[in-house]
Scaffold this motif. Structure first.
Motif, PDB file in Angstrom:
ATOM      1  N   GLY A   1       0.809  -1.209   0.000  1.00 28.65           N
ATOM      2  CA  GLY A   1       0.000   0.000   0.000  1.00 28.65           C
ATOM      3  C   GLY A   1       0.839   1.254   0.000  1.00 28.65           C
ATOM      4  N   ARG A   2       1.850   1.293   0.862  1.00 30.23           N
ATOM      5  CA  ARG A   2       2.715   2.481   0.915  1.00 30.23           C
ATOM      6  C   ARG A   2       3.614   2.571  -0.315  1.00 30.23           C
ATOM      7  N   LEU A   3       4.029   1.428  -0.847  1.00 31.01           N
ATOM      8  CA  LEU A   3       4.815   1.464  -2.081  1.00 31.01           C
ATOM      9  C   LEU A   3       4.001   2.082  -3.209  1.00 31.01           C
ATOM     10  N   ALA A   4       2.724   1.754  -3.262  1.00 32.63           N
ATOM     11  CA  ALA A   4       1.874   2.283  -4.323  1.00 32.63           C
ATOM     12  C   ALA A   4       1.668   3.778  -4.192  1.00 32.63           C
ATOM     13  N   ARG A   5       1.725   4.290  -2.956  1.00 30.64           N
ATOM     14  CA  ARG A   5       1.511   5.723  -2.729  1.00 30.64           C
ATOM     15  C   ARG A   5       2.808   6.506  -2.632  1.00 30.64           C
ATOM     16  N   GLY A   6       3.952   5.837  -2.750  1.00 31.15           N
ATOM     17  CA  GLY A   6       5.218   6.481  -2.451  1.00 31.15           C
ATOM     18  C   GLY A   6       5.812   7.324  -3.554  1.00 31.15           C
TER      19      GLY A   6
ATOM     20  N   HIS B   1      13.519   7.277  -7.873  1.00 29.15           N
ATOM     21  CA  HIS B   1      12.835   7.210  -9.161  1.00 29.15           C
ATOM     22  C   HIS B   1      12.080   5.884  -9.320  1.00 29.15           C
ATOM     23  N   SER B   2      12.559   4.828  -8.681  1.00 30.47           N
ATOM     24  CA  SER B   2      11.834   3.562  -8.767  1.00 30.47           C
ATOM     25  C   SER B   2      10.464   3.681  -8.114  1.00 30.47           C
ATOM     26  N   ALA B   3      10.395   4.446  -7.022  1.00 29.69           N
ATOM     27  CA  ALA B   3       9.101   4.654  -6.373  1.00 29.69           C
ATOM     28  C   ALA B   3       8.160   5.438  -7.274  1.00 29.69           C
ATOM     29  N   GLU B   4       8.718   6.362  -8.052  1.00 25.81           N
ATOM     30  CA  GLU B   4       7.885   7.142  -8.960  1.00 25.81           C
ATOM     31  C   GLU B   4       7.334   6.277 -10.089  1.00 25.81           C
ATOM     32  N   ARG B   5       8.136   5.310 -10.533  1.00 31.61           N
ATOM     33  CA  ARG B   5       7.747   4.516 -11.694  1.00 31.61           C
ATOM     34  C   ARG B   5       7.011   3.223 -11.328  1.00 31.61           C
ATOM     35  N   LEU B   6       7.049   2.890 -10.043  1.00 31.53           N
ATOM     36  CA  LEU B   6       6.490   1.611  -9.625  1.00 31.53           C
ATOM     37  C   LEU B   6       4.989   1.570  -9.887  1.00 31.53           C
ATOM     38  N   ALA B   7       4.544   0.531 -10.571  1.00 26.22           N
ATOM     39  CA  ALA B   7       3.117   0.360 -10.848  1.00 26.22           C
ATOM     40  C   ALA B   7       2.683  -0.984 -10.287  1.00 26.22           C
ATOM     41  N   LEU B   8       1.799  -0.959  -9.332  1.00 28.44           N
ATOM     42  CA  LEU B   8       1.305  -2.184  -8.736  1.00 28.44           C
ATOM     43  C   LEU B   8      -0.032  -2.551  -9.358  1.00 28.44           C
ATOM     44  N   ALA B   9      -0.259  -3.852  -9.586  1.00 29.49           N
ATOM     45  CA  ALA B   9      -1.530  -4.309 -10.144  1.00 29.49           C
ATOM     46  C   ALA B   9      -2.644  -4.032  -9.147  1.00 29.49           C
ATOM     47  N   PRO B  10      -3.831  -3.676  -9.621  1.00 26.26           N
ATOM     48  CA  PRO B  10      -4.946  -3.433  -8.694  1.00 26.26           C
ATOM     49  C   PRO B  10      -5.263  -4.691  -7.907  1.00 26.26           C
ATOM     50  N   ARG B  11      -5.692  -4.481  -6.691  1.00 30.83           N
ATOM     51  CA  ARG B  11      -5.989  -5.616  -5.818  1.00 30.83           C
ATOM     52  C   ARG B  11      -7.172  -6.408  -6.362  1.00 30.83           C
ATOM     53  N   ARG B  12      -7.010  -7.737  -6.399  1.00 25.17           N
ATOM     54  CA  ARG B  12      -8.084  -8.584  -6.879  1.00 25.17           C
ATOM     55  C   ARG B  12      -9.172  -8.724  -5.815  1.00 25.17           C
ATOM     56  N   PRO B  13     -10.427  -8.934  -6.233  1.00 22.82           N
ATOM     57  CA  PRO B  13     -11.486  -9.151  -5.242  1.00 22.82           C
ATOM     58  C   PRO B  13     -11.268 -10.446  -4.487  1.00 22.82           C
ATOM     59  N   ALA B  14     -11.863 -10.530  -3.309  1.00 23.28           N
ATOM     60  CA  ALA B  14     -11.723 -11.734  -2.495  1.00 23.28           C
ATOM     61  C   ALA B  14     -12.280 -12.939  -3.239  1.00 23.28           C
ATOM     62  N   ARG B  15     -11.618 -14.078  -3.071  1.00 23.47           N
ATOM     63  CA  ARG B  15     -12.016 -15.284  -3.773  1.00 23.47           C
ATOM     64  C   ARG B  15     -12.586 -16.290  -2.789  1.00 23.47           C
TER      65      ARG B  15
END
Length: 333
Positions: free
Chosen positions: A190-195, A268-282
């Motif tokens: 979560g923090r990586l995605a917002r960093g 710069h890696s934090a700026e470029r980092l793209a995380l896949a959207p969280r999948r719904p619960a299975r």
């Protein structure tokens, strides 16, 4: 061997080689280049619009002192007004000396200063009280975590108190690289995605925040303070040795020794980092107790008599042993 001439003005003797570029510069040219780079960061990122009332988070340390000084120099060109906001965390033997440095800065630069205290905002709680309450509980090492949350809230309250429209903090490139490392080591997606980026636009009613020094290395921040002869407080917080950030800082130093660009690479890696959207619960398949429903709109796994095939879309069904194997590919986990 005499020092080479400054590569910028070609008149004065060089006083340093910039850690980032290796360029030989005199003190005056280095400070001018440093200020120009901060100005470019603010303008290119559209961080502080003209007319903004900016609350500068002032701790008395080198980073916030350099930030306040640079923004004061750039304020006429940016069309902004500044207000120092200091936070008193209630740390005996540490914060009083740091606040004294902030008050000297405010008086020297003729900037308004507001001090907000944890004790006033949080029902009498101070960081010393938090440390006492967590002693022996296994959470004593988390003092910096508690303080980070409380300090962010206190700075927000102080900024609103002075009518600020934006908040700036003095985090430099080393600080941000340490944060990226900490989030990787903790697996905090979560923090990586917002960093990434140079700040936050102010979601949820919070004031917009930015970090104009995010691309400036700690070495250059210290050099700027030296050549501008800035007065700042340099003691480490008494609770800092217990913080996890110290391990990330040690790791970063080793990485930087092997690869000098490691700090900015991490930023710069934090700026470029793209995380896949969280999948719904299975949900679990009632028949085989395996995860069912990899994604909406995709085939599901069905297992019968030890053979793996594909079930069609729709609600989970009982396994069908007589069904022939499908020729479609099995979904990739």
């Amino acid at each position: 061997m005499p020092a080479p001439q400054c590569a910028s003005c070609h008149t004065a003797r060089a006083a340093l080689r910039r850690p980032r570029s290796g360029q030989a510069l005199c003190g005056a040219c280095f400070c001018a280049a440093f200020e120009a780079e901060v100005l470019h960061t603010v303008l290119a990122g559209r961080l502080l619009p003209p007319g903004a009332v900016v609350a500068v988070g002032a701790s008395g340390g080198k980073d916030s002192t350099v930030l306040a000084h640079v923004l004061r120099e750039l304020a006429p060109r940016l069309g902004i007004s500044l207000h120092l906001v200091a936070v008193d965390e209630g740390i005996g033997g540490y914060r009083d000396a740091a606040l004294a440095a902030v008050r000297r800065q405010a008086a020297r630069w003729d900037l308004p200063l507001t001090v907000v205290a944890y004790a006033d905002l949080f029902g009498g709680w101070t960081m010393d009280a938090v440390a006492r309450s967590t002693a022996g509980s296994g959470r004593s090492r988390a003092c910096c975590t508690f303080c980070g949350v409380l300090r962010r809230r206190a700075l927000e309250e102080g900024a609103r108190l002075v009518g600020a429209t934006h908040v700036v903090t003095g985090h430099n490139a080393d600080d941000m690289a340490e944060t990226v490392l900490m989030n990787f080591l903790r697996g905090d997606a979560g923090r990586l995605a917002r960093g990434g980026g140079l700040g936050s636009p102010g979601e949820g009613g919070a004031l917009p925040r930015c970090r104009p020094l995010q691309l400036a290395s700690q070495k250059e921040v210290v050099l700027y303070a030296h050549f501008r002869r800035l007065d700042y407080f340099s003691e480490e917080c008494v609770y800092a040795p217990e913080a996890f950030r110290g391990h990330a800082r040690d790791l970063l130093k080793m990485l930087e020794a092997a690869r000098p660009s490691a700090v900015l690479d991490l930023v710069h890696s934090a700026e470029r980092l793209a995380l896949a959207p969280r999948r719904p619960a299975r949900a679990l398949c009632q028949a085989c107790a395996l995860l069912d429903g990899l994604n909406r709109g995709r085939p599901r796994l069905a297992i019968g008599k030890g053979r793996r095939g594909l079930d069609e879309e729709g609600p989970p069904r009982e396994p069908q042993p007589s069904r022939p194997p499908t020729s479609e590919p099995v979904p990739d986990f």
